[in-house]
Design a protein around this motif. Structure first.
Motif, PDB file in Angstrom:
ATOM      1  N   ASP A   1      25.441 -20.556 -12.816  1.00 28.72           N
ATOM      2  CA  ASP A   1      24.846 -20.481 -13.953  1.00 28.72           C
ATOM      3  C   ASP A   1      25.581 -21.157 -14.219  1.00 28.72           C
ATOM      4  N   ASP A   2      26.654 -20.088 -13.884  1.00 27.02           N
ATOM      5  CA  ASP A   2      28.291 -20.385 -14.672  1.00 27.02           C
ATOM      6  C   ASP A   2      28.790 -22.366 -14.191  1.00 27.02           C
ATOM      7  N   PHE A   3      28.910 -22.404 -13.906  1.00 28.91           N
ATOM      8  CA  PHE A   3      28.806 -23.622 -13.192  1.00 28.91           C
ATOM      9  C   PHE A   3      27.748 -24.668 -13.860  1.00 28.91           C
ATOM     10  N   SER A   4      26.812 -24.755 -13.643  1.00 30.16           N
ATOM     11  CA  SER A   4      25.998 -25.312 -13.603  1.00 30.16           C
ATOM     12  C   SER A   4      25.696 -26.260 -15.280  1.00 30.16           C
ATOM     13  N   TYR A   5      26.261 -24.991 -16.223  1.00 27.88           N
ATOM     14  CA  TYR A   5      26.381 -24.771 -18.341  1.00 27.88           C
ATOM     15  C   TYR A   5      27.378 -25.658 -18.037  1.00 27.88           C
ATOM     16  N   TYR A   6      28.513 -25.484 -17.184  1.00 26.52           N
ATOM     17  CA  TYR A   6      29.511 -26.392 -17.465  1.00 26.52           C
ATOM     18  C   TYR A   6      29.816 -27.376 -17.663  1.00 26.52           C
ATOM     19  N   TRP A   7      29.424 -28.274 -16.387  1.00 29.19           N
ATOM     20  CA  TRP A   7      28.991 -29.374 -16.053  1.00 29.19           C
ATOM     21  C   TRP A   7      27.883 -30.227 -17.475  1.00 29.19           C
ATOM     22  N   PHE A   8      26.303 -29.450 -18.016  1.00 24.16           N
ATOM     23  CA  PHE A   8      26.027 -29.682 -18.387  1.00 24.16           C
ATOM     24  C   PHE A   8      27.098 -29.695 -20.070  1.00 24.16           C
ATOM     25  N   HIS A   9      27.527 -28.768 -20.135  1.00 25.46           N
ATOM     26  CA  HIS A   9      28.487 -29.022 -21.577  1.00 25.46           C
ATOM     27  C   HIS A   9      28.991 -29.831 -21.400  1.00 25.46           C
ATOM     28  N   ARG A  10      29.806 -30.168 -20.332  1.00 27.36           N
ATOM     29  CA  ARG A  10      30.662 -31.444 -20.196  1.00 27.36           C
ATOM     30  C   ARG A  10      30.057 -32.663 -20.158  1.00 27.36           C
ATOM     31  N   GLN A  11      28.769 -32.849 -19.322  1.00 30.09           N
ATOM     32  CA  GLN A  11      28.515 -33.961 -19.822  1.00 30.09           C
ATOM     33  C   GLN A  11      27.918 -34.035 -21.472  1.00 30.09           C
ATOM     34  N   ASN A  12      27.453 -33.352 -21.780  1.00 30.54           N
ATOM     35  CA  ASN A  12      26.907 -33.258 -23.543  1.00 30.54           C
ATOM     36  C   ASN A  12      27.869 -34.062 -24.151  1.00 30.54           C
ATOM     37  N   HIS A  13      29.336 -33.914 -23.627  1.00 34.04           N
ATOM     38  CA  HIS A  13      30.700 -34.634 -24.454  1.00 34.04           C
ATOM     39  C   HIS A  13      30.989 -36.136 -23.860  1.00 34.04           C
ATOM     40  N   MET A  14      30.471 -36.296 -22.854  1.00 27.51           N
ATOM     41  CA  MET A  14      31.302 -37.523 -21.588  1.00 27.51           C
ATOM     42  C   MET A  14      30.512 -38.737 -22.092  1.00 27.51           C
ATOM     43  N   VAL A  15      28.652 -38.167 -21.964  1.00 29.46           N
ATOM     44  CA  VAL A  15      27.614 -39.112 -21.877  1.00 29.46           C
ATOM     45  C   VAL A  15      26.668 -39.575 -23.923  1.00 29.46           C
ATOM     46  N   ARG A  16      27.078 -39.852 -24.303  1.00 37.32           N
ATOM     47  CA  ARG A  16      26.802 -40.857 -25.898  1.00 37.32           C
ATOM     48  C   ARG A  16      25.605 -40.147 -26.141  1.00 37.32           C
ATOM     49  N   PHE A  17      24.808 -40.747 -25.369  1.00 39.36           N
ATOM     50  CA  PHE A  17      23.162 -40.117 -25.345  1.00 39.36           C
ATOM     51  C   PHE A  17      23.005 -38.477 -25.381  1.00 39.36           C
ATOM     52  N   PHE A  18      24.004 -38.241 -24.469  1.00 40.30           N
ATOM     53  CA  PHE A  18      23.592 -36.480 -24.795  1.00 40.30           C
ATOM     54  C   PHE A  18      24.645 -36.499 -25.746  1.00 40.30           C
ATOM     55  N   TRP A  19      25.616 -36.267 -26.054  1.00 40.36           N
ATOM     56  CA  TRP A  19      26.551 -36.074 -27.177  1.00 40.36           C
ATOM     57  C   TRP A  19      26.049 -36.241 -28.668  1.00 40.36           C
ATOM     58  N   ALA A  20      25.331 -37.167 -29.091  1.00 41.29           N
ATOM     59  CA  ALA A  20      23.782 -37.541 -29.907  1.00 41.29           C
ATOM     60  C   ALA A  20      23.106 -36.513 -30.161  1.00 41.29           C
ATOM     61  N   ALA A  21      22.749 -35.651 -29.081  1.00 47.11           N
ATOM     62  CA  ALA A  21      22.216 -33.779 -29.242  1.00 47.11           C
ATOM     63  C   ALA A  21      22.722 -32.891 -29.445  1.00 47.11           C
ATOM     64  N   HIS A  22      24.024 -33.270 -28.687  1.00 48.53           N
ATOM     65  CA  HIS A  22      24.696 -32.220 -29.220  1.00 48.53           C
ATOM     66  C   HIS A  22      25.645 -31.806 -30.294  1.00 48.53           C
ATOM     67  N   ILE A  23      25.782 -33.301 -31.122  1.00 49.15           N
ATOM     68  CA  ILE A  23      26.795 -33.631 -31.534  1.00 49.15           C
ATOM     69  C   ILE A  23      26.397 -32.911 -32.969  1.00 49.15           C
ATOM     70  N   VAL A  24      25.282 -32.704 -33.026  1.00 47.53           N
ATOM     71  CA  VAL A  24      25.158 -31.474 -33.535  1.00 47.53           C
ATOM     72  C   VAL A  24      25.183 -30.081 -33.874  1.00 47.53           C
ATOM     73  N   HIS A  25      25.441 -29.445 -33.009  1.00 42.49           N
ATOM     74  CA  HIS A  25      25.794 -28.300 -32.807  1.00 42.49           C
ATOM     75  C   HIS A  25      27.230 -28.211 -32.987  1.00 42.49           C
ATOM     76  N   HIS A  26      27.640 -29.140 -32.831  1.00 43.45           N
ATOM     77  CA  HIS A  26      29.490 -29.752 -33.690  1.00 43.45           C
ATOM     78  C   HIS A  26      30.173 -30.377 -35.473  1.00 43.45           C
ATOM     79  N   SER A  27      28.559 -30.098 -35.655  1.00 39.54           N
ATOM     80  CA  SER A  27      28.202 -31.153 -37.147  1.00 39.54           C
ATOM     81  C   SER A  27      28.954 -30.153 -38.143  1.00 39.54           C
ATOM     82  N   SER A  28      29.034 -29.390 -37.789  1.00 40.06           N
ATOM     83  CA  SER A  28      29.167 -28.119 -39.125  1.00 40.06           C
ATOM     84  C   SER A  28      31.339 -27.885 -39.420  1.00 40.06           C
ATOM     85  N   GLU A  29      32.115 -28.658 -40.060  1.00 43.20           N
ATOM     86  CA  GLU A  29      32.993 -27.805 -40.493  1.00 43.20           C
ATOM     87  C   GLU A  29      33.163 -26.729 -40.476  1.00 43.20           C
TER      88      GLU A  29
END
Length: 307
Positions: free
Chosen positions: A103-131
Motif C-alpha cells: 500500500d505504501d509503495f502504491s501510495y508513493y507512486w500515486f502521490h508522485r504522479q499527482n505532481h508529475m502529470v498535470r491532469f492529476f495535478w489539477a485534482a491534487h492542487i486543491v490539497h496544496h492550494s492553502s497557504e
C-alpha cells in the motif's frame, strides 16, 4: 472475512483534532495558523470529499477490487489460487505487514504522479492550494482524485491480497496522512530515518523552489530515498506554503476547478495537437514556447549556471 475501514472511526475524530489545534493556536498566540475564509473553504471541500468518498468507495473501490480479485484469484478445487500459480494470501499477521508495504509503495507512486502529470495535478492542487499548513488543510482534498486513485492499487488484489485487507490498509494510510499536517510536532530523531514525519510533510507542502516535488511517501520515507525525492527539513529556510499558481479565491468551486481552467487556456495557445496533449498529460509547468518551465527544467538550468 469482513473488516471495517479505519476511517469510519477516524473521520469523526478529525474535527475534534482540528478544533483542538485551532483552539491551542489561538491560546498560544499563533493566530495566523488558521485563517477564517481559508479554513471554511477547507472544511467545505473536505465535507464534499467525505460524502463522495463514501459513495464512490462502495461503487468503485469495493466493486473494482472485488472484480479484480475474483478475476485473478479464481477458486480451484475449493482453494482460491492466483493465476500465476500461488495460493491467494491469507489474513496472517505477516501478510498484513506485506500489504501495508505494498500500500505504501502504491501510495508513493500515486502521490508522485499527482505532481508529475498535470491532469492529476489539477485534482491534487486543491490539497496544496492553502497557504496555511494545519490539520484543516489535511481534509482539503480534491474530489476528482477519487476517480483514478483506485487504479494505482488494482495490482494488489490482482496478486492475491483480499480486497478487504487492501481497503483497511488504505484507511490506515489516510489516518497517518491526516495527522502529518501540523507544525506542532518537531523532528523525531531516529524515527526520521524511515518514517515520513511531520517536518518532512511540511517540506512537501512548501512552494520554496528547493522543496518542490519532494517527500511523496505515505507512512515510510524509504521510497523517497530509493527514487530520489527525499528532502529533510532545513530549519534555516523559512517555509512558504501553497502553490505557484494559486486559485486567488476562497470559493470552493474555484479552488476545485481553477487548474483545469488553466489547462484549457494553455491548450488554446497552440493548434499543435502534440502540444495540447502535453499541456494535459505533461508535467506541471511545461510549455511549448518556454514561457513556463517544469521543476526539473529549472533545476537543470540552475545546475548549468553553477558549472
Amino acid at each position: 472475512m469482513e473488516f471495517t475501514n479505519p476511517l469510519v472511526y477516524g473521520a469523526p475524530c478529525f474535527i475534534g483534532f482540528i478544533l483542538l489545534e485551532l483552539s491551542y493556536s489561538k491560546l498560544t498566540g499563533r493566530k495566523d495558523l488558521y485563517k477564517r475564509k481559508d479554513f471554511f473553504a477547507s472544511l467545505l471541500i473536505g465535507s464534499g470529499s467525505a460524502i463522495l468518498a463514501a459513495l464512490l468507495k462502495t461503487v468503485i473501490i469495493i466493486a473494482l477490487f472485488s472484480f479484480v480479485y475474483d478475476l485473478f484469484n479464481p477458486i480451484t478445487d475449493g482453494v482460491r489460487m492466483n493465476i500465476f500459480g500461488w495460493e491467494s494470501f491469507s489474513y496472517a499477521w505477516y501478510v498484513w505487514i506485506l500489504c501495508m508495504l505494498a500500500d505504501d509503495f502504491s501510495y508513493y507512486w500515486f502521490h508522485r504522479q499527482n505532481h508529475m502529470v498535470r491532469f492529476f495535478w489539477a485534482a491534487h492542487i486543491v490539497h496544496h492550494s492553502s497557504e496555511n499548513f494545519n490539520l484543516g488543510t489535511a481534509v482539503r482534498n480534491g474530489w476528482f482524485t477519487l476517480l483514478y486513485k483506485p487504479l494505482f492499487y488494482m495490482w494488489m488484489p490482482a496478486i492475491g491480497f483480499p480486497p478487504e485487507m487492501v481497503i483497511v490498509c488504505l484507511g490506515i494510510e489516510s489516518l497517518w496522512q491526516f495527522q502529518l499536517h501540523t507544525t506542532y510536532v518537531p523532528k523525531l530523531g531516529f524515527l526520521d530515518r524511515f518514517i515520513n514525519s511531520h517536518t518532512m510533510h511540511q517540506v512537501h507542502h512548501a512552494k520554496n523552489f528547493e522543496y518542490m516535488d519532494k517527500n511523496h511517501g505515505g507512512i515510510l520515507n524509504i521510497f523517497d530515498r530509493m527514487f530520489g525525492t527525499y528532502q529533510p527539513l532545513d530549519e534555516q529556510i523559512e517555509i512558504s506554503y501553497g502553490v505557484t499558481t494559486p486559485p486567488e479565491s476562497h470559493n470552493m468551486f474555484d479552488i476545485l476547478t481553477h487548474e483545469y481552467i488553466n489547462i484549457w487556456n494553455d491548450m488554446k495557445k497552440t493548434k499543435n495537437w502534440r502540444y495540447k496533449f502535453m499541456y494535459i498529460f505533461g508535467p506541471p509547468g511545461w510549455s511549448h514556447d518556454g514561457s513556463t518551465k517544469t521543476v526539473k527544467q529549472m533545476r537543470r538550468e540552475l545546475i548549468h549556471k553553477k558549472q
